[in-house]
Design a protein around this motif. Structure first.
Motif, PDB file in Angstrom:
ATOM      1  N   PRO A 155     -15.438   8.927  -7.318  1.00  0.00           N
ATOM      2  CA  PRO A 155     -14.024   8.644  -7.630  1.00  0.00           C
ATOM      3  C   PRO A 155     -13.648   7.178  -7.474  1.00  0.00           C
ATOM      4  O   PRO A 155     -12.824   6.660  -8.237  1.00  0.00           O
ATOM      5  N   SER A 156     -14.267   6.480  -6.516  1.00  0.00           N
ATOM      6  CA  SER A 156     -13.910   5.069  -6.314  1.00  0.00           C
ATOM      7  C   SER A 156     -14.341   4.206  -7.492  1.00  0.00           C
ATOM      8  O   SER A 156     -13.749   3.149  -7.750  1.00  0.00           O
ATOM      9  N   GLU A 157     -15.357   4.649  -8.244  1.00  0.00           N
ATOM     10  CA  GLU A 157     -15.772   3.891  -9.419  1.00  0.00           C
ATOM     11  C   GLU A 157     -14.688   3.914 -10.497  1.00  0.00           C
ATOM     12  O   GLU A 157     -14.640   3.036 -11.367  1.00  0.00           O
ATOM     13  N   LEU A 158     -13.823   4.909 -10.448  1.00  0.00           N
ATOM     14  CA  LEU A 158     -12.762   5.035 -11.448  1.00  0.00           C
ATOM     15  C   LEU A 158     -11.582   4.107 -11.175  1.00  0.00           C
ATOM     16  O   LEU A 158     -10.596   4.112 -11.913  1.00  0.00           O
ATOM     17  N   VAL A 159     -11.693   3.294 -10.137  1.00  0.00           N
ATOM     18  CA  VAL A 159     -10.728   2.217  -9.908  1.00  0.00           C
ATOM     19  C   VAL A 159     -11.004   1.063 -10.871  1.00  0.00           C
ATOM     20  O   VAL A 159     -10.114   0.287 -11.205  1.00  0.00           O
ATOM     21  N   HIS A 160     -12.239   0.961 -11.336  1.00  0.00           N
ATOM     22  CA  HIS A 160     -12.653  -0.194 -12.144  1.00  0.00           C
ATOM     23  C   HIS A 160     -11.771  -0.334 -13.382  1.00  0.00           C
ATOM     24  O   HIS A 160     -11.553   0.631 -14.121  1.00  0.00           O
ATOM     25  N   PRO A 161     -11.261  -1.542 -13.643  1.00  0.00           N
ATOM     26  CA  PRO A 161     -10.370  -1.755 -14.807  1.00  0.00           C
ATOM     27  C   PRO A 161     -10.975  -1.330 -16.138  1.00  0.00           C
ATOM     28  O   PRO A 161     -10.237  -0.938 -17.048  1.00  0.00           O
ATOM     29  N   ASN A 162     -12.297  -1.415 -16.275  1.00  0.00           N
ATOM     30  CA  ASN A 162     -12.917  -1.033 -17.538  1.00  0.00           C
ATOM     31  C   ASN A 162     -12.971   0.476 -17.756  1.00  0.00           C
ATOM     32  O   ASN A 162     -13.444   0.932 -18.801  1.00  0.00           O
ATOM     33  N   THR A 163     -12.483   1.256 -16.780  1.00  0.00           N
ATOM     34  CA  THR A 163     -12.352   2.704 -16.983  1.00  0.00           C
ATOM     35  C   THR A 163     -10.913   3.075 -17.349  1.00  0.00           C
ATOM     36  O   THR A 163     -10.550   4.252 -17.341  1.00  0.00           O
ATOM     37  N   SER A 164     -10.096   2.081 -17.676  1.00  0.00           N
ATOM     38  CA  SER A 164      -8.696   2.336 -18.042  1.00  0.00           C
ATOM     39  C   SER A 164      -8.603   3.365 -19.168  1.00  0.00           C
ATOM     40  O   SER A 164      -9.431   3.387 -20.079  1.00  0.00           O
ATOM     41  N   ILE A 165      -7.564   4.188 -19.112  1.00  0.00           N
ATOM     42  CA  ILE A 165      -7.378   5.258 -20.085  1.00  0.00           C
ATOM     43  C   ILE A 165      -6.491   4.763 -21.228  1.00  0.00           C
ATOM     44  O   ILE A 165      -5.356   4.315 -21.006  1.00  0.00           O
ATOM     45  N   ILE A 166      -7.022   4.856 -22.456  1.00  0.00           N
ATOM     46  CA  ILE A 166      -6.263   4.473 -23.645  1.00  0.00           C
ATOM     47  C   ILE A 166      -6.409   5.557 -24.714  1.00  0.00           C
ATOM     48  O   ILE A 166      -7.304   6.410 -24.633  1.00  0.00           O
ATOM     49  N   ASP A 167      -5.520   5.519 -25.682  1.00  0.00           N
ATOM     50  CA  ASP A 167      -5.608   6.442 -26.815  1.00  0.00           C
ATOM     51  C   ASP A 167      -6.619   5.868 -27.803  1.00  0.00           C
ATOM     52  O   ASP A 167      -6.318   4.923 -28.530  1.00  0.00           O
ATOM     53  N   VAL A 168      -7.820   6.441 -27.842  1.00  0.00           N
ATOM     54  CA  VAL A 168      -8.872   5.867 -28.676  1.00  0.00           C
ATOM     55  C   VAL A 168      -8.713   6.220 -30.154  1.00  0.00           C
ATOM     56  O   VAL A 168      -9.459   5.705 -30.995  1.00  0.00           O
TER      57      VAL A 168
END
Length: 509
Positions: A155-168
């Motif tokens: 779960p801590s890896e999901l702090v990374h900015p490159n895992t940001s959620i966008i509408d693809v």
């Protein structure tokens, strides 16, 4: 002549900034919108949240991640994910918030999050290696994520900015990504600025600001001048030499905050001379940390003995090291080098290093120059090469020896991120080319441990081993400097993680 050119460049930059501000004021008149201009030290040519190494989409409030780092407790907290759990550290259930919409009005549901994470892993191999996701299944607002191995810290890896959620499904990722944050992109000028407007449907309450500008200038002096002239409201990393001058200005606040960052000398272990540990130790001995911290950083730094600030439980008590030019000479002699006619050489070949640096962090080129001067006293030629985007350059080129580089080492309050990224063969930031079986096994063991006390013990062992092998050399832990117009700007927070900047709470008088 050089000073004149720098001054002219700074004045030209100021003219552009002031022109933009005057145009904005003229258009708005007395009813000008509530807005701020934040001037950042890294420029970007892309707003793609999954690959942008400047993390502008997260910092500018365009996109968000599933998990948030609490800057005070250093613990991860729910953000777009409401909760998460796992019984075995390999199969994870994430429950998503159900009141979140993207900036185009579409719901942020399980399928959208799955598509976003999959796209991040496809387009960013470093994220794929960091997340270690084998599969993602969706059922309503829940995601079931299975990793390739037990991974308690997933779960801590999901702090990374490159895992940001966008509408693809909205595919102009470079110019206008569609995220869930409080600000949507109005326009983007690569290398200059992104203009933002308030997203009225933001799930955590519409932003207090109506507009914002996240602009870029890699010249530290120009950033300071922009604040002085009110061309910018918030300036990230003003020039250190101007801090006292800025503090003397009525209505300006300067904050100096300790961070999780380290300035280091990254070593290319594939280069012949640097394969010898004695040469790497000589480089470490040459670095005058106290002088650099006091003169270049004006005391806004902690001298580094390793990658982690001393306040962390996983920062070892390192053995005392001898330093200085004489010690460096002895170490080089152990590696078979001798100084002849003022030139350090081995088998008739002079010792020469190519040292990369970049101006976005103004202190790094100065550190490079100090090192070049000290190495010169040993008869070592150091050729300094200026680069723009260090991560891209170091990954794509192997014709360099050293790089003055700055990195966040524990942005999630845990050692795992840095150790995996920097020293694991699959690490996203393993620019040294470290591939040590013993070290890799230690990191793999760390990745499967849950308890923080045990994790700290293993991380401490790894950090000590890295120090013994001198795979990189650590210079100092710089403070984050932020200067802003506190007569105008309200609710600004200088974070230690440097991740969260334009928020829905930021306001102006």
């Amino acid at each position: 002549m050089k000073k004149l050119l720098v001054l002219l460049a700074a004045l030209a930059t100021m003219a552009l900034i002031l022109s933009a501000c005057s145009e904005s004021s003229a258009e708005g008149g007395e009813d000008a919108a509530k807005e701020v201009n934040l001037l950042f030290n890294f420029a970007t040519n892309s707003l793609d949240p999954h690959v942008d190494t400047s993390y502008v989409p997260l910092r500018a409030g365009i996109a968000e991640t599933l998990v948030y780092l609490n800057d005070e407790t250093l613990e991860i907290e729910p953000w777009l994910a409401e909760s998460w759990s796992s019984e075995d550290g390999q199969n994870w259930t994430f429950k998503l918030r159900e009141d979140v919409t993207f900036q185009n009005g579409k719901p942020m549901d399980g399928e959208a999050v799955k598509a976003s994470l999959e796209r991040a892993m496809t387009d960013n191999i470093a994220i794929k290696n960091a997340l270690r996701i084998e599969s993602i299944a969706v059922e309503g607002p829940e995601l079931t994520i299975t990793t390739t191995m037990p991974f308690p810290e997933f779960p801590s890896e999901l702090v990374h900015p490159n895992t940001s959620i966008i509408d693809v499904s909205e595919t102009d990722f470079i110019n206008k990504p569609i995220g869930t944050g409080p600000f949507a992109v109005a326009s983007f000028t690569p290398g200059t600025a992104v203009d933002l407007v308030r997203f009225e449907g933001y799930w955590d309450g519409a932003a207090k600001l109506e507009k914002a500008r996240f602009s870029f200038n890699e010249d530290a002096n120009a950033r300071s001048l922009a604040l002085e002239s009110k061309g910018a409201d918030i300036v990230f990393r003003p020039e250190v030499e101007t801090v006292e001058q800025l503090e003397a200005i009525d209505g300006v606040t300067v904050e100096s905050t300790s961070t999780f960052r380290v300035h280091q000398m990254t070593m290319n272990l594939q280069r012949e001379s640097l394969k010898d540990v004695h040469v790497r130790q000589a480089i470490d001995a040459l670095i005058d940390r106290d002088m650099i911290a006091e003169t270049i950083l004006s005391g806004h730094a902690e001298v580094a003995t390793g990658p982690f600030p001393s306040s962390f439980s996983f920062a070892p008590d390192y053995p005392e090291k001898k330093r200085g030019i004489d010690e460096a000479r002895k170490l080089l002699e152990q590696a078979g080098y001798t100084e002849q006619d003022g030139v350090m050489q081995k088998d008739g070949e002079p010792l020469t290093w190519t040292l990369l640096t970049y101006s976005a962090r103004a202190d790094l080129p100065l550190i490079a120059q100090v090192f070049q001067s000290d190495a010169g006293q040993l008869g070592i030629e150091v050729v300094i090469e200026q680069i723009e985007i260090p991560e891209e350059h170091m990954a794509a080129n192997r014709d360099w020896d050293l790089t003055t580089y700055s990195n966040l080492t524990a942005p999630r309050g845990d050692a795992g991120y840095y150790l995996n990224a920097t020293y694991h063969p699959d690490g996203a930031l393993n620019f040294s080319g470290a591939d040590d079986n013993k070290l890799t096994a230690m990191i793999d063991e760390l990745n499967q441990v849950v308890g923080q006390e045990q994790r700290s013990d293993i991380a401490e062992e790894i950090a000590s081993y890295v120090d013994e092998q001198m795979y990189n050399s650590f210079v100092l832990h710089p403070n984050t400097l932020v200067a802003y117009n506190s007569d105008k700007v309200k609710n600004w927070t200088t974070t230690r993680s440097e991740y969260y900047m334009l928020t829905n709470e930021l306001d102006v008088e």
